[in-house]
Write a protein that holds these residues in place. Structure first.
Motif, PDB file in Angstrom:
ATOM      1  N   ASP A  25       0.716  -2.968   7.998  1.00  0.00           N
ATOM      2  CA  ASP A  25       0.089  -1.771   7.917  1.00  0.00           C
ATOM      3  C   ASP A  25      -0.197  -1.560   6.377  1.00  0.00           C
ATOM      4  OD1 ASP A  25      -0.406  -1.152  10.774  1.00  0.00           O
ATOM      5  OD2 ASP A  25       1.686  -0.129  10.875  1.00  0.00           O
ATOM      6  N   GLU A  26       0.881  -1.833   5.813  1.00  0.00           N
ATOM      7  CA  GLU A  26       0.930  -1.626   4.209  1.00  0.00           C
ATOM      8  C   GLU A  26      -0.131  -2.485   3.745  1.00  0.00           C
ATOM      9  OE1 GLU A  26       4.390  -1.995   1.724  1.00  0.00           O
ATOM     10  OE2 GLU A  26       5.467  -1.333   3.516  1.00  0.00           O
ATOM     11  N   ILE A  27      -0.589  -3.739   4.087  1.00  0.00           N
ATOM     12  CA  ILE A  27      -1.663  -4.673   3.644  1.00  0.00           C
ATOM     13  C   ILE A  27      -3.058  -4.043   4.106  1.00  0.00           C
ATOM     14  CG2 ILE A  27      -2.710  -6.939   4.079  1.00  0.00           C
ATOM     15  CD1 ILE A  27       0.020  -8.071   4.190  1.00  0.00           C
ATOM     16  N   LEU A  28      -3.126  -3.462   5.373  1.00  0.00           N
ATOM     17  CA  LEU A  28      -4.479  -3.031   6.114  1.00  0.00           C
ATOM     18  C   LEU A  28      -4.558  -1.527   5.444  1.00  0.00           C
ATOM     19  CD1 LEU A  28      -3.939  -4.616   9.460  1.00  0.00           C
ATOM     20  CD2 LEU A  28      -5.502  -5.352   7.683  1.00  0.00           C
ATOM     21  N   THR A  29      -3.795  -1.051   5.074  1.00  0.00           N
ATOM     22  CA  THR A  29      -4.342   0.600   4.428  1.00  0.00           C
ATOM     23  C   THR A  29      -4.265   0.452   2.603  1.00  0.00           C
ATOM     24  OG1 THR A  29      -1.756   1.008   4.276  1.00  0.00           O
ATOM     25  CG2 THR A  29      -3.046   1.537   6.155  1.00  0.00           C
ATOM     26  N   GLY A  30      -3.931  -0.769   2.213  1.00  0.00           N
ATOM     27  CA  GLY A  30      -4.125  -0.975   0.984  1.00  0.00           C
ATOM     28  C   GLY A  30      -3.128  -0.815  -0.205  1.00  0.00           C
ATOM     29  N   HIS A  31      -1.850  -0.553   0.614  1.00  0.00           N
ATOM     30  CA  HIS A  31      -0.761  -0.086  -0.138  1.00  0.00           C
ATOM     31  C   HIS A  31       0.251  -1.280  -0.646  1.00  0.00           C
ATOM     32  CE1 HIS A  31      -1.504   3.790   2.075  1.00  0.00           C
ATOM     33  NE2 HIS A  31      -1.103   4.143   0.908  1.00  0.00           N
ATOM     34  N   ALA A  32      -0.290  -2.544  -0.297  1.00  0.00           N
ATOM     35  CA  ALA A  32       0.355  -3.624  -0.817  1.00  0.00           C
ATOM     36  C   ALA A  32      -0.475  -4.280  -1.953  1.00  0.00           C
ATOM     37  CB  ALA A  32       0.565  -4.662   0.330  1.00  0.00           C
ATOM     38  N   THR A  33       0.274  -4.796  -3.060  1.00  0.00           N
ATOM     39  CA  THR A  33      -0.568  -5.370  -4.299  1.00  0.00           C
ATOM     40  C   THR A  33      -0.993  -6.753  -3.742  1.00  0.00           C
ATOM     41  OG1 THR A  33       1.448  -6.607  -4.853  1.00  0.00           O
ATOM     42  CG2 THR A  33       1.203  -4.356  -5.745  1.00  0.00           C
ATOM     43  N   THR A  34      -1.687  -7.346  -4.501  1.00  0.00           N
ATOM     44  CA  THR A  34      -2.359  -8.741  -4.173  1.00  0.00           C
ATOM     45  C   THR A  34      -1.096  -9.676  -4.064  1.00  0.00           C
ATOM     46  OG1 THR A  34      -4.565  -8.168  -5.188  1.00  0.00           O
ATOM     47  CG2 THR A  34      -4.143 -10.661  -4.831  1.00  0.00           C
ATOM     48  N   LYS A  35      -0.213  -9.615  -4.987  1.00  0.00           N
ATOM     49  CA  LYS A  35       0.645 -10.647  -5.020  1.00  0.00           C
ATOM     50  C   LYS A  35       1.767 -10.466  -3.706  1.00  0.00           C
ATOM     51  CE  LYS A  35       4.755 -12.045  -7.904  1.00  0.00           C
ATOM     52  NZ  LYS A  35       5.151 -13.056  -6.879  1.00  0.00           N
ATOM     53  N   SER A  38      -0.095 -11.719  -0.911  1.00  0.00           N
ATOM     54  CA  SER A  38      -0.286 -13.429  -0.976  1.00  0.00           C
ATOM     55  C   SER A  38       1.497 -13.922  -0.934  1.00  0.00           C
ATOM     56  CB  SER A  38      -0.400 -13.845  -2.609  1.00  0.00           C
ATOM     57  OG  SER A  38      -0.100 -15.246  -2.718  1.00  0.00           O
ATOM     58  N   ASP A  39       2.157 -13.486  -1.267  1.00  0.00           N
ATOM     59  CA  ASP A  39       3.898 -13.828  -0.946  1.00  0.00           C
ATOM     60  C   ASP A  39       4.082 -13.798   0.453  1.00  0.00           C
ATOM     61  OD1 ASP A  39       4.051 -14.472  -3.524  1.00  0.00           O
ATOM     62  OD2 ASP A  39       5.356 -12.634  -3.924  1.00  0.00           O
ATOM     63  N   PHE A  40       3.723 -12.514   1.197  1.00  0.00           N
ATOM     64  CA  PHE A  40       4.075 -12.444   2.399  1.00  0.00           C
ATOM     65  C   PHE A  40       3.140 -13.480   3.332  1.00  0.00           C
ATOM     66  CE2 PHE A  40       3.113 -10.340   6.506  1.00  0.00           C
ATOM     67  CZ  PHE A  40       4.326  -9.702   7.088  1.00  0.00           C
ATOM     68  N   ILE A  41       1.807 -13.607   3.291  1.00  0.00           N
ATOM     69  CA  ILE A  41       1.110 -14.447   4.074  1.00  0.00           C
ATOM     70  C   ILE A  41       1.493 -16.152   3.956  1.00  0.00           C
ATOM     71  CG2 ILE A  41      -1.072 -15.302   4.599  1.00  0.00           C
ATOM     72  CD1 ILE A  41      -0.770 -12.581   5.487  1.00  0.00           C
ATOM     73  N   THR A  42       1.775 -16.362   2.588  1.00  0.00           N
ATOM     74  CA  THR A  42       2.243 -17.395   2.250  1.00  0.00           C
ATOM     75  C   THR A  42       3.446 -17.946   2.922  1.00  0.00           C
ATOM     76  OG1 THR A  42       0.851 -17.627   0.332  1.00  0.00           O
ATOM     77  CG2 THR A  42       2.614 -19.317   0.431  1.00  0.00           C
TER      78      THR A  42
END
Length: 90
Positions: A25-35, A38-42
């Protein structure tokens, strides 16, 4: 919340359904940074995803689907890749 999930993944611990959904939800709402993204998905890629993690991901994606005026879904396909790599298909 996503930082807690990243820390847990880096400790090779599984996330709960709620933790995964909140992180996405944080990722999809734009509240997560690119890093963070990246860290989460990796991290998820290195650790085998569990059923609750997959369900949380799918439900987060479903909750962010937008239906435009012409009633065609913007996000049409979701789920597991068919190449047996145990990875999520976005």
């Amino acid at each position: 919340m996503i930082n807690n999930s990243i820390k847990k993944i880096n400790e090779n611990k599984d996330l709960t359904y709620d933790e995964t959904k909140q992180a996405f939800d944080e990722i999809l709402t734009g509240h997560a940074t690119t890093k963070q993204i990246s860290d989460f998905i990796t991290g998820l890629g290195f650790k085998e995803e569990t059923s609750p993690e997959i369900a949380g991901t799918i439900d987060a994606i479903n909750s962010h689907i937008q239906i435009p005026d012409n009633n065609k879904y913007v996000l049409k396909q979701k789920g597991l890749r068919k190449d047996y790599s145990n990875s999520l298909n976005f």
